[in-house]
Design a protein around this motif. Structure first.
Motif, PDB file in Angstrom:
ATOM      1  N   LEU A 180       0.792  -1.125  -0.063  1.00 31.72           N
ATOM      2  CA  LEU A 180       0.225  -0.052  -0.036  1.00 31.72           C
ATOM      3  C   LEU A 180       0.876   1.193  -0.052  1.00 31.72           C
ATOM      4  CD1 LEU A 180      -2.542  -1.394   0.183  1.00 31.72           C
ATOM      5  CD2 LEU A 180      -3.339  -0.492   2.240  1.00 31.72           C
ATOM      6  N   ASN A 181       1.883   1.203   0.647  1.00 31.13           N
ATOM      7  CA  ASN A 181       2.717   2.346   0.809  1.00 31.13           C
ATOM      8  C   ASN A 181       3.458   2.602  -0.633  1.00 31.13           C
ATOM      9  OD1 ASN A 181       2.396   3.258   3.323  1.00 31.13           O
ATOM     10  ND2 ASN A 181       4.239   2.047   4.544  1.00 31.13           N
ATOM     11  N   MET A 182       3.660   1.514  -1.375  1.00 36.79           N
ATOM     12  CA  MET A 182       4.574   1.996  -2.542  1.00 36.79           C
ATOM     13  C   MET A 182       3.299   2.360  -3.760  1.00 36.79           C
ATOM     14  SD  MET A 182       6.995  -1.172  -3.445  1.00 36.79           S
ATOM     15  CE  MET A 182       6.043  -2.587  -2.936  1.00 36.79           C
ATOM     16  N   LEU A 183       1.910   1.937  -3.219  1.00 40.15           N
ATOM     17  CA  LEU A 183       1.042   2.382  -4.465  1.00 40.15           C
ATOM     18  C   LEU A 183       0.682   3.633  -4.013  1.00 40.15           C
ATOM     19  CD1 LEU A 183      -1.502  -1.010  -4.530  1.00 40.15           C
ATOM     20  CD2 LEU A 183       0.217   0.035  -6.227  1.00 40.15           C
ATOM     21  N   SER A 184       0.806   4.289  -2.700  1.00 42.11           N
ATOM     22  CA  SER A 184       0.459   5.498  -2.198  1.00 42.11           C
ATOM     23  C   SER A 184       1.571   6.275  -2.696  1.00 42.11           C
ATOM     24  CB  SER A 184      -0.450   5.795  -1.268  1.00 42.11           C
ATOM     25  OG  SER A 184       0.616   5.005  -0.142  1.00 42.11           O
ATOM     26  N   THR A 185       2.844   5.894  -3.339  1.00 38.09           N
ATOM     27  CA  THR A 185       3.957   6.816  -3.365  1.00 38.09           C
ATOM     28  C   THR A 185       4.727   7.113  -2.343  1.00 38.09           C
ATOM     29  OG1 THR A 185       3.308   8.997  -3.557  1.00 38.09           O
ATOM     30  CG2 THR A 185       3.005   7.799  -5.548  1.00 38.09           C
ATOM     31  N   LEU A 186       4.535   6.552  -1.158  1.00 39.32           N
ATOM     32  CA  LEU A 186       5.441   6.793   0.121  1.00 39.32           C
ATOM     33  C   LEU A 186       6.671   5.920   0.266  1.00 39.32           C
ATOM     34  CD1 LEU A 186       2.505   7.195   2.964  1.00 39.32           C
ATOM     35  CD2 LEU A 186       3.836   8.985   1.782  1.00 39.32           C
ATOM     36  N   LEU A 187       6.556   5.111  -0.562  1.00 37.74           N
ATOM     37  CA  LEU A 187       7.699   4.066  -0.694  1.00 37.74           C
ATOM     38  C   LEU A 187       7.932   3.936  -1.923  1.00 37.74           C
ATOM     39  CD1 LEU A 187       7.510   1.266   2.073  1.00 37.74           C
ATOM     40  CD2 LEU A 187       9.164   3.007   1.893  1.00 37.74           C
ATOM     41  N   PHE A 188       9.298   3.889  -2.377  1.00 44.78           N
ATOM     42  CA  PHE A 188       9.776   3.767  -3.686  1.00 44.78           C
ATOM     43  C   PHE A 188       9.953   2.327  -4.086  1.00 44.78           C
ATOM     44  CE2 PHE A 188      12.012   8.147  -3.438  1.00 44.78           C
ATOM     45  CZ  PHE A 188      10.765   8.639  -3.533  1.00 44.78           C
ATOM     46  N   PRO A 189       9.318   1.783  -5.054  1.00 44.25           N
ATOM     47  CA  PRO A 189       9.765   0.422  -5.223  1.00 44.25           C
ATOM     48  C   PRO A 189      11.382   0.150  -5.602  1.00 44.25           C
ATOM     49  CG  PRO A 189       8.077   1.079  -6.714  1.00 44.25           C
ATOM     50  CD  PRO A 189       8.597   2.332  -6.421  1.00 44.25           C
ATOM     51  N   THR A 190      11.781  -1.047  -5.049  1.00 41.34           N
ATOM     52  CA  THR A 190      13.069  -1.322  -5.679  1.00 41.34           C
ATOM     53  C   THR A 190      12.974  -1.800  -7.008  1.00 41.34           C
ATOM     54  OG1 THR A 190      13.181  -2.446  -3.459  1.00 41.34           O
ATOM     55  CG2 THR A 190      14.865  -2.979  -4.923  1.00 41.34           C
ATOM     56  N   SER A 191      11.840  -2.390  -7.520  1.00 44.97           N
ATOM     57  CA  SER A 191      11.815  -2.766  -8.935  1.00 44.97           C
ATOM     58  C   SER A 191      10.544  -2.868  -9.229  1.00 44.97           C
ATOM     59  CB  SER A 191      12.659  -3.910  -9.539  1.00 44.97           C
ATOM     60  OG  SER A 191      12.244  -5.003  -8.857  1.00 44.97           O
ATOM     61  N   GLY A 192      10.026  -2.705 -10.371  1.00 45.75           N
ATOM     62  CA  GLY A 192       8.699  -3.064 -10.918  1.00 45.75           C
ATOM     63  C   GLY A 192       7.819  -1.839 -10.860  1.00 45.75           C
ATOM     64  N   THR A 193       6.738  -1.529 -11.334  1.00 47.73           N
ATOM     65  CA  THR A 193       6.049  -0.338 -11.150  1.00 47.73           C
ATOM     66  C   THR A 193       4.474  -0.945 -11.226  1.00 47.73           C
ATOM     67  OG1 THR A 193       5.559   1.442 -12.512  1.00 47.73           O
ATOM     68  CG2 THR A 193       5.686  -0.311 -13.571  1.00 47.73           C
ATOM     69  N   ALA A 194       3.753   0.221 -11.112  1.00 46.46           N
ATOM     70  CA  ALA A 194       2.246   0.393 -11.017  1.00 46.46           C
ATOM     71  C   ALA A 194       1.550   1.518 -11.395  1.00 46.46           C
ATOM     72  CB  ALA A 194       1.872  -0.052  -9.615  1.00 46.46           C
ATOM     73  N   LYS A 195       0.332   1.426 -11.837  1.00 52.34           N
ATOM     74  CA  LYS A 195      -0.449   2.496 -12.523  1.00 52.34           C
ATOM     75  C   LYS A 195      -1.596   2.461 -11.638  1.00 52.34           C
ATOM     76  CE  LYS A 195       0.849   3.659 -16.980  1.00 52.34           C
ATOM     77  NZ  LYS A 195       0.562   3.981 -18.417  1.00 52.34           N
ATOM     78  N   VAL A 196      -1.940   3.742 -11.096  1.00 53.06           N
ATOM     79  CA  VAL A 196      -2.746   3.970 -10.020  1.00 53.06           C
ATOM     80  C   VAL A 196      -3.715   5.007 -10.800  1.00 53.06           C
ATOM     81  CG1 VAL A 196      -3.442   4.806  -8.016  1.00 53.06           C
ATOM     82  CG2 VAL A 196      -1.661   3.224  -8.112  1.00 53.06           C
TER      83      VAL A 196
END
Ligand SMILES: Nc1ncnc2c1ncn2[C@@H]1O[C@H](COP(=O)(O)OP(=O)(O)OP(=O)(O)O)[C@@H](O)[C@H]1O
Ligand SMILES: [Mg+2]
Lengths: 386, 260
Positions: free
Chosen positions: A52-68
């Motif tokens: 959830l923190n990655m999807l809400s941009t609070l944490l940066f993913p180590t790799s991979g991505t998502a579109k919200v």
């Protein structure tokens, strides 16, 4: 069909903890449809909050991505944030402000105009039953009141996508139910897509269109509650035996029994390392410092040893078709081979069983994730300082 | 690597309504925290009396001590960010649909306001105690000093915010206190006057030097023992330049760092 509002591809998060690396989320991919209520179900430390923190941009993913909501979390974080709302698992209120001030600041940050703001603040305070505490400093709230205010705040504005991290954790059933109703209303009337994490099976069952079971940073199952239960194809018979030996004996006896889909042994809470160190201690004691004996002695003779033996599993779940018809023959097998069954229950499949089936353990068995506990201790400490 | 697209766009995406709301929050919290006000004023007065008597030039030291008090207040606004981080409120701000620039500006306004008030209280008290002597123009001098107080507050708040962007706990903050604030304090010329010594050129890398110098321009105007190192307009320009650099740097680091 509805379009996807969230599309996640190979999302990975690795934390550096000193010299160690913790892979909290291991390359997960999934999508959430617009207008859906999507639930993450998983034990402590599964990686729900991290996701959830990655999807809400609070944490940066180590790799991979998502579109919200059509925006990339890596490249367009500001645009992502314009389309989401979030209720955090841990406290994130300003304790030096009053409840109402907290809500007002939130509404201003989310661009809710003044008229709507006042009306919604009143409505939400009513729902979480804090109307009469609205003008008290949050530092004087009880834990449950803080949690309620936190949820009220998260539901003040109507984003495209709302993330709720354990929204009703620790709330009384009545408040929980009225919050469920409000979440449903937001979803149905305003078409808000909701992504929530939960420990409560009833909550996942009552709210979610689809449930994603996650464990050790990986998605284990993702489907509607109905379909997940359907996969189990049968009832659960839970058995408890006198000891581990009896359990193993019974397991061997029913190996070829018709209609059994799965046998799950329920591991008790004591963890392995603790057990091993205990075992070593007992051995040392028994051998009086000399070389430990290769074969263990009869456990019944030693108090400590029998205590340890008791922490071996004695419970098992059998997933079986037409459980109520077959239970008689199972008991007969036990009686014939002199195995004593301490207790027995039959259940139609529930989400709980689904969970145990996929993760091998009950959701409430584990210890809290470390990050969370550390911060909670910190928060408590800070509060007592001020 | 991150945040390439829309970087320029979002730097100018400032929502002043939200900035002011964040500033207001800071201010409300300051007013509710009475012990903070009292402690800081007491501390400054103590410095003033000890150093003032030791050095024997009350007016000179007073003019130098006021910017230092503001320095402490400004850095404290950085401490309050660290506190927000530890108490969790930081996440609430970071996930909101507002640019990092809006947040930075809100912090700057709030912190500046609070630090300025501390400065104004102190300059009033020191004047009442007669540190600058009693003269008809004193009131005008105080009024003229207020813009300098604001500039100093702005500078130190920006510095405090810059320092706090990467701080996760109080231990790191204590480290900064020892290795940054104290040297800034002692090399600013607030207590020991470096004007005319070769060391003065070295103190020009310390932004506080300009604040102290500007304050002396105003408060010691017409005083025979006056010692200022630079023209007033240079002081003001330098303060603004330092502040801007700090703000841009912290907004940049802010964007590049994780929030949880
Ligand atoms: N900031 C961090 N630094 C290091 N490790 C972390 C950090 N945050 C989380 N972890 C680790 O990542 C794993 C996943 O944690 P996460 O908080 O996402 O779990 P969760 O599913 O939300 O659990 P819970 O149900 O307890 O909230 C855990 O092993 C945790 O210890
Ligand atoms: Mg969590």
């Amino acid at each position: 069909m509805a379009t996807n509002i969230i599309e996640v591809k190979n999302l990975t998060k690795i934390f550096d903890v000193g010299t160690n690396q913790v892979e909290a989320v291991k390359g997960i991919s999934f999508s959430v449809r617009e207008g859906e209520i999507f639930g993450f179900l998983g034990p402590n430390g599964a990686g729900k909050t991290t996701t959830l923190n990655m999807l809400s941009t609070l944490l940066f993913p180590t790799s991979g991505t998502a579109k919200v909501a059509g925006y990339d979390i890596n490249n367009e974080p500001d645009m992502v944030r314009k389309n989401i709302g979030m209720v955090f698992q841990e406290m994130s209120l300003d304790i030096d402000l009053t409840g109402k001030e907290n809500l007002e600041l939130h509404a201003i940050m989310y661009g809710v105009d003044k008229k709507t703001r006042n009306q919604r603040i009143m409505e939400m305070l009513e729902i979480v039953q804090l109307t009469d505490k609205a003008n008290i400093l949050v530092k004087n709230y009880s834990g449950g009141m803080k949690r309620r205010l936190e949820i009220a705040r998260g539901l003040l504005h109507y984003p495209k996508c709302l993330f709720l991290d354990e929204p009703t954790l620790g709330l009384d059933p009545q408040t929980r139910r009225s919050i469920w109703d409000h979440i449903k209303k937001l979803n149905e009337e305003y078409g808000i897509t909701i992504i929530l994490t939960t420990h409560y099976m009833e909550e996942a069952d009552a709210l979610c269109d689809r449930i994603c079971i996650i464990d050790h940073g990986e998605i284990i199952a993702l489907d509607t509650s109905e379909n997940l239960k359907g996969h189990l194809k049968g009832d659960t018979i839970s058995l408890e035996f006198e000891n581990f030996k009896a359990l193993k004996k019974f397991e061997a006896k029913i190996k070829d029994f018709a209609g059994i889909h799965a046998i799950k042994i329920i591991t008790p809470k004591t963890n392995m390392r603790q057990m091993l160190s205990k075992m070593a201690a007992i051995r040392a004691q028994m051998s009086g410092g000399k070389k430990p004996p290769a074969i263990m002695m009869d456990p019944a003779k030693h108090d400590a040893m029998s205590k340890m033996m008791r922490s071996l599993p004695t419970k098992m779940n059998i997933i079986i078709e037409n459980g109520s018809e077959k239970v008689a023959s199972l008991i007969k097998i036990a009686n014939d081979s002199g195995i004593k069954i301490k207790s027995l229950t039959i259940k139609q499949p529930s989400l709980e069983e689904v969970f145990i089936h996929y993760t091998g353990r009950s959701i409430r068995d584990e210890n809290g994730s470390r990050g969370a506990t550390m911060r909670e201790i910190m928060q408590r400490r800070m509060r007592s300082v001020m | 690597m991150l945040c390439e697209k829309g970087d320029i766009m979002n730097k100018i995406d400032i929502n002043f309504t939200v900035s002011f709301a964040l500033a207001k929050r800071e201010f409300i919290k300051y007013l509710r925290n009475k012990s903070r006000v009292i402690t800081s004023i007491f501390q400054s007065l103590m410095f003033l009396f000890i150093f003032g008597f030791a050095i024997g030039n009350q007016a000179l030291v007073s003019a130098g001590i006021i910017p230092q008090a503001i320095l402490f207040a400004g850095i404290f606004s950085g401490v309050s960010i660290v506190m927000d981080r530890m108490l969790g409120f930081f996440k609430e701000i970071m996930v909101a649909p507002i640019s990092r620039t809006t947040i930075t500006i809100g912090r700057a306004i709030g912190g500046t306001l609070v630090a300025s008030i501390q400065g104004i209280i102190l300059i009033t008290l020191t004047s009442i105690f007669g540190a600058f002597g009693y003269e008809p123009l004193l009131f005008l001098k105080i009024l003229a000093a207020i813009p300098i107080i604001f500039l100093t507050a702005f500078l130190t708040t920006s510095l405090g915010n810059l320092i706090s962007t990467r701080m996760k706990d109080f231990h790191q903050m204590q480290f900064i206190m020892t290795f940054l604030i104290m040297p800034l304090f002692f090399t600013s010329g607030a207590i020991i006057d470096f004007v005319g010594t070769p060391f003065f050129n070295f103190t020009l890398i310390n932004p506080m030097t300009y604040c102290v110098d500007a304050m002396r321009h105003i408060m010691l105007a017409g005083n025979p023992t006056i010692s200022v190192g630079l023209p007033l307009y240079v002081d003001i320009l330098a303060i603004l330049a330092f502040s801007l650099a700090f703000i841009i740097l912290s907004a940049y680091i802010f964007r590049k760092s994780e929030s949880v």
